[in-house]
Design an enzyme around this catalytic site. Structure first.
Site, mmCIF file in Angstrom:
data_model
loop_
_atom_site.group_PDB
_atom_site.id
_atom_site.type_symbol
_atom_site.label_atom_id
_atom_site.label_comp_id
_atom_site.label_asym_id
_atom_site.label_seq_id
_atom_site.Cartn_x
_atom_site.Cartn_y
_atom_site.Cartn_z
ATOM 1 N N ARG A 67 0.978 -0.731 -0.022
ATOM 2 C CA ARG A 67 0.059 0.243 0.206
ATOM 3 C C ARG A 67 1.257 1.059 -0.069
ATOM 4 N NH1 ARG A 67 -0.385 4.926 2.764
ATOM 5 N NH2 ARG A 67 -0.819 3.948 4.142
ATOM 6 N N GLU A 68 1.298 1.300 1.309
ATOM 7 C CA GLU A 68 2.195 2.811 1.081
ATOM 8 C C GLU A 68 3.263 2.616 0.245
ATOM 9 O OE1 GLU A 68 2.017 5.701 4.200
ATOM 10 O OE2 GLU A 68 4.095 5.904 1.934
ATOM 11 N N ARG A 187 -10.338 -0.095 11.250
ATOM 12 C CA ARG A 187 -9.340 0.641 11.991
ATOM 13 C C ARG A 187 -9.396 2.668 11.655
ATOM 14 N NH1 ARG A 187 -4.185 2.944 9.014
ATOM 15 N NH2 ARG A 187 -5.940 3.959 7.820
ATOM 16 N N THR A 221 2.520 12.456 8.419
ATOM 17 C CA THR A 221 2.294 11.944 7.795
ATOM 18 C C THR A 221 3.846 12.862 7.152
ATOM 19 O OG1 THR A 221 -0.138 11.853 7.447
ATOM 20 C CG2 THR A 221 0.910 12.297 5.226
ATOM 21 N N HIS A 250 6.582 9.002 8.196
ATOM 22 C CA HIS A 250 7.560 9.265 7.363
ATOM 23 C C HIS A 250 8.769 9.519 8.321
ATOM 24 C CE1 HIS A 250 5.093 8.823 4.377
ATOM 25 N NE2 HIS A 250 3.834 8.650 4.414
ATOM 26 N N HIS A 341 38.101 -1.253 15.248
ATOM 27 C CA HIS A 341 38.332 -2.179 16.695
ATOM 28 C C HIS A 341 38.399 -3.550 16.246
ATOM 29 C CE1 HIS A 341 36.615 1.601 18.263
ATOM 30 N NE2 HIS A 341 35.277 1.551 17.873
#
Lengths: 451, 451
Positions: A67-68, A187, A221, A250, A341
């Site tokens: 989706r996103e 939701r 957002t 975001h 290291h």
């Protein structure tokens, strides 16, 4: 502040409010929010305290690559790709898979239906605008839950849809009642929550909570929130609603992982992610690498037992190929990276590593080609080459090179011998050495020893 | 919590304790830690509060690409490259440039001397182990300051150098006195501070503070700290010492930017960075993109007036080329990224953007090739093509494609016309569209209109 370490916090963890899943999530238990010491207990009094409201040891993932992620500039997923990604996410163990709204196009509608029919363990959600038409289409596809979203900041009210808060509320309650009547999860989320009016948001979320919504969602957002802003808002909201709290961050200002962690500390229950963080602009909290690296340090038992970390790299590769991007060189865990290291690492890797690469199916790589790497790294490489028994420490130091200004190491041999043999350090001062260069210096010195 | 916005906080900001520079840093003033609204005041009560101890509006950067960055697996900087990078950092406006210890090799020694003689505005530091030999070599090179470091966690005590805290303290005081006697700055830092014993650290830092050290340094060497852990430690330390506080965050768990921000909120004064974050393992707080994106949102006036943001992209490119990595696709500000939300963005970009790309010399790119982009984006592209006056809104909607399940848009024309003309949306359902594809559909429709 608690200074004791590794207490068993299992009994102190409250059940997730109004939890909508049957899984009894294991608590962080012995880890208690402390990052792990790999063989030794941590001695710092700055261990993260497992607050009563914290869900860092029993969070759920709402995976939004489909989706996103589909809103990412370079994304185009055909149905085969979508199914591959959905199966890979399911195999990884995400709790939810969120899909593009079936209203977006006929293709999205068909794909949503197809993915619902795969019979995955993960619950399938779709993300639609908060109106009846969209909600009906979503239900029609056979999803396990509907994620409703509406913009509530003054910016969005003016520029995007122009609705008043009262209209938003009455629409929200109507749509929530409809989705619930279909027996599936629902939701309700605001958009741009951190620039919305606090009283408006709390009022709206309380009304939704009373109407029986499963989750309310908080979304940064625009990607401008800081961890302290997030903690404050979620902590306040946690006191106002009994339902679950989903969060969506975001990454415009590089805080999406830290914000998700802060939200869980403040009582949020669900985190939105996408693989490699792909989404609008530079994306959201990344599932792969970053969030899993953060959470495996905070809650190792929960994360290792629940998620298939060893599949993370192949999941990332699948999605990176699909959207034609490279995995960033500095991606936590999976990016191209190695360090020095070397002295301390080789005695005990946990000195400089809090994440065990083997948990993620990765191997540890110690670079020995930089001029600032010590002779211990050369020793390790000699051992890797199977020549360990044939070199004394002093000989290894000769191969590596003499200390120029320090008396830390004792070198045998006269100045001429040191000049002749100190090839690795000298060469590294002149040009970059590939691993082959170093090996060939070692092997040539070994030959010299034998003759 | 303060609900008012944009108060002038200039008078409320205390001067940096024991500040070692002559620059009077401008305060965050009118921004007051709130992220900017680009044309509208923010309406959220969740604005970050400019606490009395916060330095988010007057922090200083210690840029360590030429020290921490040189420890990056792929780094090899010859003297020409080092000089180019040093000059580019100076042009960007960093306060300090930190170099690899001159004790590391003859090359490092020579390079340190050479960079000290460049006459840059930035102060030159070098980072050495806390012992007299190393400190003497550092002073010999002509640096403006010496950064002393020693491991203090129980891990490092056991595996790395084995010194007791008393020995550490007496050595530290001796070396600090020596460096001060040479009239240059001196910092004392622990390594792995978050796994060190709190009482040990506070005791040691207080002794150093009394001895007149310019800065004490806190380092999350393993990259496991969270923003709340950072805030707690720095806030405690702020109450114990009067000198400046430098912070160094590794990014193993994706929190390095957020941790730096939290540290400044808690009273730290200096942040260590490297370009693209390069350093050991996956590196530290990145100067470029991430930290600047975060700070320009938190303190826009300070950041825009002090740093040459427009040079950030070329600085990143210079370093990325030198270490042969690609700039991550999802780098804040400079990464390849674009979004949708086209409808709102085109009305007012600040609706979905809190960072103005022009501040960084970048241009805004709105993708119109995804199936989930609205017709408004197509309209914008038509205007970019100089055809805006020749299309009505209804015609643009026809080019874009009919809404399949929504009645939001009103389409003229019969079903057949809609099918024939709705090419962009239909094609995007089938295969990815390049910008040329979209343009050619627009131009072809335009031709059709004219005939």
């Amino acid at each position: 502040m608690c200074g004791t370490c590794n207490g068993d916090a299992a009994g102190a963890v409250p059940p997730a409010a109004n939890s909508t899943t049957d899984n009894a999530a294991p608590s962080a238990s012995t880890s208690n929010g402390v990052y792990p010491a790999q063989g030794k207990p941590a001695s710092s009094p700055y261990q993260a305290v497992q607050d009563y409201i914290s869900n860092v040891g029993r969070f759920k993932i709402i995976e939004s690559t489909l989706r996103e992620g589909e809103q990412f500039a370079n994304a185009f997923f055909d149905i085969d790709t979508k199914i591959k990604i959905a199966k890979a996410l399911d195999n990884f163990g995400v709790d939810y898979i969120e899909l593009t709204s079936p209203v977006a196009s006929q293709g999205s509608y068909d794909d949503c239906k197809a993915i619902c029919q795969l019979g995955l363990k993960a619950k399938i959600l779709t993300h639609v605008r908060c109106n009846m038409e969209d909600a009906r289409k979503a239900v029609e596809c056979g999803v396990d839950g509907v994620d409703l979203v509406i913009g509530t900041s003054s910016f969005l009210r003016e520029y995007s849809h122009g609705k008043s808060m009262d209209m938003i509320k009455s629409t929200a309650l109507e749509v929530i009642a409809y989705v619930k009547s279909k027996g599936i999860e629902v939701r309700f989320s605001s958009e741009d929550s951190f620039r919305s009016n606090l009283v408006d948001i709390l009022h709206l979320y309380q009304a939704c909570d009373k109407a029986g919504v499963d989750r309310v969602g908080v979304a940064d957002t625009v990607g401008g929130a800081t961890p302290r802003m997030v903690y404050d808002l979620i902590r306040t909201l946690r006191g106002c609603v009994g339902c679950d709290i989903e969060t969506h961050f975001h990454d415009d200002t590089g805080c999406a992982v830290a914000n998700a962690h802060s939200a869980l500390e403040a009582g949020a229950t669900h985190v939105d992610t996408s693989v490699l963080g792909i989404g609008e602009r530079n994306g959201i909290t990344p599932l792969s690498g970053a969030l899993m690296a953060r959470m495996v340090v905070t809650a190792p038992d929960y994360v290792k037992s629940k998620y298939n970390l060893k599949s993370l790299k192949s999941l990332e590769t699948l999605v990176a190929d699909a959207v034609q991007v490279n995995i960033p060189f500095n991606n936590p865990v999976t990016g191209f990276c190695a360090g020095i290291h070397a002295k301390a690492i080789l005695a005990n890797p946990s000195t400089y590593e809090i994440i065990d690469p083997h948990d993620f199916g990765m191997t540890r790589y110690v670079s020995i080609n930089s001029r600032i790497t010590g002779w211990n790294a050369v020793k390790a490489r000699i051992e890797q080459l199977g020549l360990g028994s044939e070199f004394s420490d002093d000989q290894i130091k000769e191969v590596y090179g003499p200390p120029l200004f320090s008396a830390v190491f004792h070198c045998t041999g006269d100045i001429d011998t040191m000049r002749r043999t100190a090839k690795i350090k000298q060469m590294a001062d002149i040009r970059p050495l590939a691993i082959d260069d170093t090996d060939s210096i070692i092997r040539s010195y070994h030959l010299h020893l034998q003759t």
